[in-house]
Design a protein around this motif. Structure first.
Motif, PDB file in Angstrom:
ATOM      1  N   ALA A  39      44.739  43.102  49.621  1.00 18.05           N
ATOM      2  CA  ALA A  39      44.367  42.166  48.643  1.00 18.05           C
ATOM      3  C   ALA A  39      43.493  42.996  47.592  1.00 18.05           C
ATOM      4  O   ALA A  39      42.558  43.718  48.304  1.00 18.05           O
ATOM      5  CB  ALA A  39      43.566  41.046  48.946  1.00 18.05           C
ATOM      6  N   GLY A  40      43.615  42.886  46.300  1.00 14.29           N
ATOM      7  CA  GLY A  40      42.467  43.653  45.251  1.00 14.29           C
ATOM      8  C   GLY A  40      43.009  45.082  45.367  1.00 14.29           C
ATOM      9  O   GLY A  40      42.071  45.842  44.610  1.00 14.29           O
TER      10      GLY A  40
ATOM     11  N   TYR B  36      51.651  47.316  34.359  1.00 17.75           N
ATOM     12  CA  TYR B  36      51.826  46.177  34.843  1.00 17.75           C
ATOM     13  C   TYR B  36      50.670  45.172  34.714  1.00 17.75           C
ATOM     14  O   TYR B  36      49.504  45.745  34.767  1.00 17.75           O
ATOM     15  CB  TYR B  36      52.225  46.017  36.593  1.00 17.75           C
ATOM     16  CG  TYR B  36      53.485  46.837  36.724  1.00 17.75           C
ATOM     17  CD1 TYR B  36      53.645  48.299  36.705  1.00 17.75           C
ATOM     18  CD2 TYR B  36      54.660  45.991  36.869  1.00 17.75           C
ATOM     19  CE1 TYR B  36      54.749  48.971  37.025  1.00 17.75           C
ATOM     20  CE2 TYR B  36      55.674  46.601  37.102  1.00 17.75           C
ATOM     21  CZ  TYR B  36      55.848  48.077  37.235  1.00 17.75           C
ATOM     22  OH  TYR B  36      57.023  48.594  37.548  1.00 17.75           O
ATOM     23  N   ARG B  37      50.685  43.804  34.834  1.00 15.62           N
ATOM     24  CA  ARG B  37      49.616  42.856  34.978  1.00 15.62           C
ATOM     25  C   ARG B  37      49.886  41.829  36.046  1.00 15.62           C
ATOM     26  O   ARG B  37      50.979  41.625  36.505  1.00 15.62           O
ATOM     27  CB  ARG B  37      49.702  42.217  33.590  1.00 15.62           C
ATOM     28  CG  ARG B  37      48.371  41.047  33.608  1.00 15.62           C
ATOM     29  CD  ARG B  37      47.981  40.691  32.146  1.00 15.62           C
ATOM     30  NE  ARG B  37      49.260  40.127  31.432  1.00 15.62           N
ATOM     31  CZ  ARG B  37      49.599  39.353  30.379  1.00 15.62           C
ATOM     32  NH1 ARG B  37      48.397  39.758  29.494  1.00 15.62           N
ATOM     33  NH2 ARG B  37      50.464  39.279  29.807  1.00 15.62           N
ATOM     34  N   GLU B  87      41.576  34.738  28.682  1.00 18.69           N
ATOM     35  CA  GLU B  87      43.071  34.704  29.392  1.00 18.69           C
ATOM     36  C   GLU B  87      43.499  36.024  29.734  1.00 18.69           C
ATOM     37  O   GLU B  87      44.556  36.006  30.327  1.00 18.69           O
ATOM     38  CB  GLU B  87      43.856  33.715  28.495  1.00 18.69           C
ATOM     39  CG  GLU B  87      44.055  34.223  26.998  1.00 18.69           C
ATOM     40  CD  GLU B  87      43.236  33.538  26.037  1.00 18.69           C
ATOM     41  OE1 GLU B  87      42.170  33.189  26.563  1.00 18.69           O
ATOM     42  OE2 GLU B  87      43.523  33.347  25.105  1.00 18.69           O
ATOM     43  N   ASP B  88      42.973  37.130  28.974  1.00 18.53           N
ATOM     44  CA  ASP B  88      43.369  38.471  29.242  1.00 18.53           C
ATOM     45  C   ASP B  88      42.672  38.974  30.421  1.00 18.53           C
ATOM     46  O   ASP B  88      43.230  39.917  30.978  1.00 18.53           O
ATOM     47  CB  ASP B  88      43.141  39.442  28.062  1.00 18.53           C
ATOM     48  CG  ASP B  88      43.849  38.870  26.852  1.00 18.53           C
ATOM     49  OD1 ASP B  88      43.113  39.094  25.763  1.00 18.53           O
ATOM     50  OD2 ASP B  88      44.659  38.386  26.690  1.00 18.53           O
ATOM     51  N   SER B  89      41.871  38.242  31.096  1.00 18.49           N
ATOM     52  CA  SER B  89      41.162  38.685  32.338  1.00 18.49           C
ATOM     53  C   SER B  89      42.414  38.663  33.506  1.00 18.49           C
ATOM     54  O   SER B  89      43.110  37.727  33.864  1.00 18.49           O
ATOM     55  CB  SER B  89      40.319  37.629  32.931  1.00 18.49           C
ATOM     56  OG  SER B  89      39.194  37.511  31.977  1.00 18.49           O
ATOM     57  N   SER B  90      42.599  40.028  33.978  1.00 21.51           N
ATOM     58  CA  SER B  90      43.685  40.258  35.064  1.00 21.51           C
ATOM     59  C   SER B  90      43.439  41.761  35.846  1.00 21.51           C
ATOM     60  O   SER B  90      42.556  42.271  35.459  1.00 21.51           O
ATOM     61  CB  SER B  90      44.912  40.251  34.342  1.00 21.51           C
ATOM     62  OG  SER B  90      45.915  40.093  35.175  1.00 21.51           O
ATOM     63  N   ARG B 116      40.252  46.018  36.945  1.00 24.48           N
ATOM     64  CA  ARG B 116      40.090  44.744  37.034  1.00 24.48           C
ATOM     65  C   ARG B 116      39.257  44.514  35.771  1.00 24.48           C
ATOM     66  O   ARG B 116      38.457  45.026  35.597  1.00 24.48           O
ATOM     67  CB  ARG B 116      39.363  44.320  38.255  1.00 24.48           C
ATOM     68  CG  ARG B 116      39.415  42.747  38.160  1.00 24.48           C
ATOM     69  CD  ARG B 116      38.854  42.259  39.451  1.00 24.48           C
ATOM     70  NE  ARG B 116      39.848  42.674  40.559  1.00 24.48           N
ATOM     71  CZ  ARG B 116      41.186  42.015  40.818  1.00 24.48           C
ATOM     72  NH1 ARG B 116      41.458  40.991  40.021  1.00 24.48           N
ATOM     73  NH2 ARG B 116      41.723  42.445  41.895  1.00 24.48           N
ATOM     74  N   LEU B 117      39.998  43.658  34.792  1.00 19.36           N
ATOM     75  CA  LEU B 117      39.287  43.480  33.744  1.00 19.36           C
ATOM     76  C   LEU B 117      38.896  41.841  33.579  1.00 19.36           C
ATOM     77  O   LEU B 117      39.598  40.935  33.809  1.00 19.36           O
ATOM     78  CB  LEU B 117      40.348  43.420  32.451  1.00 19.36           C
ATOM     79  CG  LEU B 117      40.028  42.956  30.918  1.00 19.36           C
ATOM     80  CD1 LEU B 117      38.676  43.580  30.507  1.00 19.36           C
ATOM     81  CD2 LEU B 117      41.084  42.981  30.101  1.00 19.36           C
TER      82      LEU B 117
END
Lengths: 112, 120
Positions: A39-40, B36-37, B87-90, B116-117
């Motif tokens: 995770a993470g 990748y996202r 919504e681009d947080s990923s 992590r954004l």
């Protein structure tokens, strides 16, 4: 496109053996990967199969049958640290360029 | 094994700003890198394939004008999220393909640690 299926969740006991299955449908198949992801964190490479048969690496083994579109990851002597998501990924060549597509992953929980 | 780094590891930005993420292969040359996202509890979704010295190949549904990719050298690819929105947080992850020749002709891709954004 590709269609990759694997179970969403599995639970197994410490010290036991667990098999995680993956089925896929694709054209231009050029290899199947298994990754472990905690995770993470980013995925870490576990195994790669492009020919039929079994590849063994310590406690981890991966099997491929191209005619059946089927692979499994076998984990032996399970340890608590093996609790993670296991991602099956298939490589093919749609439109002439290489692409790796991931399944949704199997979340494995190892219990004492 | 081969090492891939990403910078920054996390970033928080305001809506409307642009964010650049770097992906470097530290001990090998990578002619191809992948971006990748991954949204929470979902698998990795390929956004684009980055080839050194040429234009990136974007997956269907990924806006090339919003996610700018530059692969200027054999060890560096950058992803710029332009005019970021919540919504681009990923979790954005890059991987680099090692040209190691395996006995069966395959190769492997190695993943960076991810970025992590969070867009406020």
């Amino acid at each position: 496109g590709q269609n990759i299926d694997q179970p969403t969740e599995m639970t197994a006991t410490e010290g036991a053996i667990v098999q995680i299955n993956c089925t896929y449908q694709t054209s231009g198949f050029n290899g199947l990967f298994w990754y472990q992801q905690h995770a993470g964190e980013a995925p870490t490479f576990l195994s790669y199969n492009v020919l039929d048969g079994l590849e063994e690496k310590g406690r981890f083994s991966s099997f491929l049958s191209r005619s059946k579109g089927y692979s499994y990851l076998l984990l032996k002597e399970l340890q608590m640290k093996d609790s993670a998501s296991y991602l099956c990924a298939v490589r093919d060549f749609p439109g002439g360029y290489q692409k790796v597509t991931f399944g949704t992953g199997t979340k494995l929980q190892v219990i004492p | 094994g081969a090492v891939v780094s990403q910078h920054p590891s996390w970033v928080i930005c305001k809506s409307g700003t642009s964010v650049k993420i770097e992906c470097r292969s530290l001990d090998f040359q990578a002619t191809t890198m992948f971006w990748y996202r991954q949204f929470p509890k979902q698998s990795l979704m390929l956004m684009a394939t980055s080839n050194e010295g040429s234009k990136a190949t974007y997956e269907q549904g990924v806006e090339k004008d919003k996610f700018l990719i530059n692969h200027a050298s054999l060890t560096l690819s950058t992803l710029t999220v332009t005019s970021a929105h919540p919504e681009d947080s990923s979790f954005y992850i890059c991987s680099a393909r090692d040209q190691v020749v395996r006995r069966d002709g395959g190769d492997e891709q190695f993943f960076g640690p991810g970025t992590r954004l969070t867009v406020l």
